[in-house]
Design a protein around this motif. Structure first.
Motif, PDB file in Angstrom:
ATOM      1  N   PRO A 160      25.242 -34.690   2.264  1.00  0.00           N
ATOM      2  CA  PRO A 160      25.501 -33.609   1.313  1.00  0.00           C
ATOM      3  C   PRO A 160      26.758 -33.900   0.516  1.00  0.00           C
ATOM      4  CG  PRO A 160      26.169 -32.954   3.513  1.00  0.00           C
ATOM      5  CD  PRO A 160      25.474 -34.278   3.650  1.00  0.00           C
ATOM      6  N   LEU A 193      30.254 -33.455  -0.640  1.00  0.00           N
ATOM      7  CA  LEU A 193      31.425 -32.844  -0.015  1.00  0.00           C
ATOM      8  C   LEU A 193      32.408 -32.417  -1.088  1.00  0.00           C
ATOM      9  CD1 LEU A 193      32.113 -35.391   2.872  1.00  0.00           C
ATOM     10  CD2 LEU A 193      30.986 -33.182   3.048  1.00  0.00           C
ATOM     11  N   TYR A 240      24.712 -37.311   8.471  1.00  0.00           N
ATOM     12  CA  TYR A 240      24.974 -35.953   7.962  1.00  0.00           C
ATOM     13  C   TYR A 240      26.421 -35.590   8.258  1.00  0.00           C
ATOM     14  CZ  TYR A 240      24.397 -30.968   7.026  1.00  0.00           C
ATOM     15  OH  TYR A 240      24.518 -29.693   6.512  1.00  0.00           O
ATOM     16  N   ASP A 247      29.286 -32.611   6.975  1.00  0.00           N
ATOM     17  CA  ASP A 247      29.582 -31.404   6.203  1.00  0.00           C
ATOM     18  C   ASP A 247      30.962 -30.905   6.615  1.00  0.00           C
ATOM     19  OD1 ASP A 247      29.677 -29.032   4.859  1.00  0.00           O
ATOM     20  OD2 ASP A 247      27.879 -28.154   5.761  1.00  0.00           O
TER      21      ASP A 247
END
Length: 273
Positions: A21, A23, A124, A126
């Protein structure tokens, strides 16, 4: 059994296809800065170069007296700008045991133990929500110089773990629950296949100056082939001793009727750069 194991391996490595994702720039910069300062070698997704030498003395759960002493040399190396890490471990093993309580050590052997190596990545991450997922695959080689010192099987161990940073708002902490599914794909003549599930919960505290740490690490092993269950609870305290050099001590107690050991004590030395 192997169909199930293969399915689980595919499931774990399917996580690698998850896209990273986007950041927030400040969160990503803060993460890199904190990791660069951390030379403790305790953050499971901080892919550093490091060399480790440690010795574990195990008190065996046998009818008479017995011990197993394992000396391990371990090296970790980051790849692809730190997106991947490889780890290799080689062991020297000495075992003595009176398995039938007749006062004589009917098991007495020493030499090279099994070698293993692992590849690990973080598909992954986050940081705004302080969470990451890591996946890896470990290879266990039947390299022991004596049957009593190893498993006599070539095994695979796909694994997945999550990392929760500063859980409950406590600075310097992380929690990493993990699962590894270990299964043999080839056995030496006369050896039985391996099929295990390994559950692990890693709870870490690191001081603000990154000079001291403490952790607790309960583990549970489910041996699907032998229908046995047992566990370990490890505790560790460590201290930096200059630059990237550190030392630690790690006692452990074993749980369950099927446990292979009663307790153990490990001391280790690390160089991280």
């Amino acid at each position: 059994m192997h169909i199930l194991a293969s399915y689980l391996a595919a499931l774990v490595f399917g996580l690698v296809s998850l896209s990273m994702p986007a950041l927030a720039q400040d969160a990503e910069s803060k993460l890199k800065s904190e990791m660069a300062k951390d030379k403790t070698g305790t953050n499971p997704i901080n892919f550093t170069h490091d060399l480790r030498l440690y010795n574990e003395y195990q008190f065996l759960n046998v009818a008479g007296d017995g011990f197993n002493n394992v000396t391990t040399l371990e090296y970790r190396h980051p790849l692809a700008d730190g997106k991947w890490q490889v780890r290799g471990r080689i062991r020297g093993v000495k075992i003595e045991a009176d398995t039938n309580n007749d006062g004589i050590d009917n098991l007495d052997s020493s030499g090279l133990g099994d070698i293993d190596f692992r590849v690990l990545t973080v598909p992954y991450l986050d940081m705004p929500n302080k969470f990451a997922i890591a996946t890896g695959l470990e290879f266990f080689l039947p390299s022991a110089s004596n049957d009593a010192l190893g498993t006599e099987a070539f095994s695979l161990g796909p694994q997945v773990f999550g990392v929760f940073f500063t859980p409950f708002g406590i600075p310097g902490t992380l929690i990493a629950p993990a699962y590894q599914h270990k299964f043999s794909v080839a056995e030496e003549s006369g050896a039985k296949n391996e099929h295990q599930g390994l559950f692990d919960l890693f709870i870490l505290w690191t001081s603000k100056d990154k000079q001291t740490w403490a952790l607790i690490n309960p583990q549970m092993i489910l041996d699907y082939r032998q229908d046995k269950q047992f566990g370990f609870v490890d505790a560790e305290v460590g201290r930096m001793i200059g630059g990237g050099h550190s030392a630690y001590i790690r006692p452990s107690v074993s749980i369950g009727h099927d446990r292979p050991t009663d307790a153990s004590i490990e001391v280790g030395y690390k160089i991280v750069w």
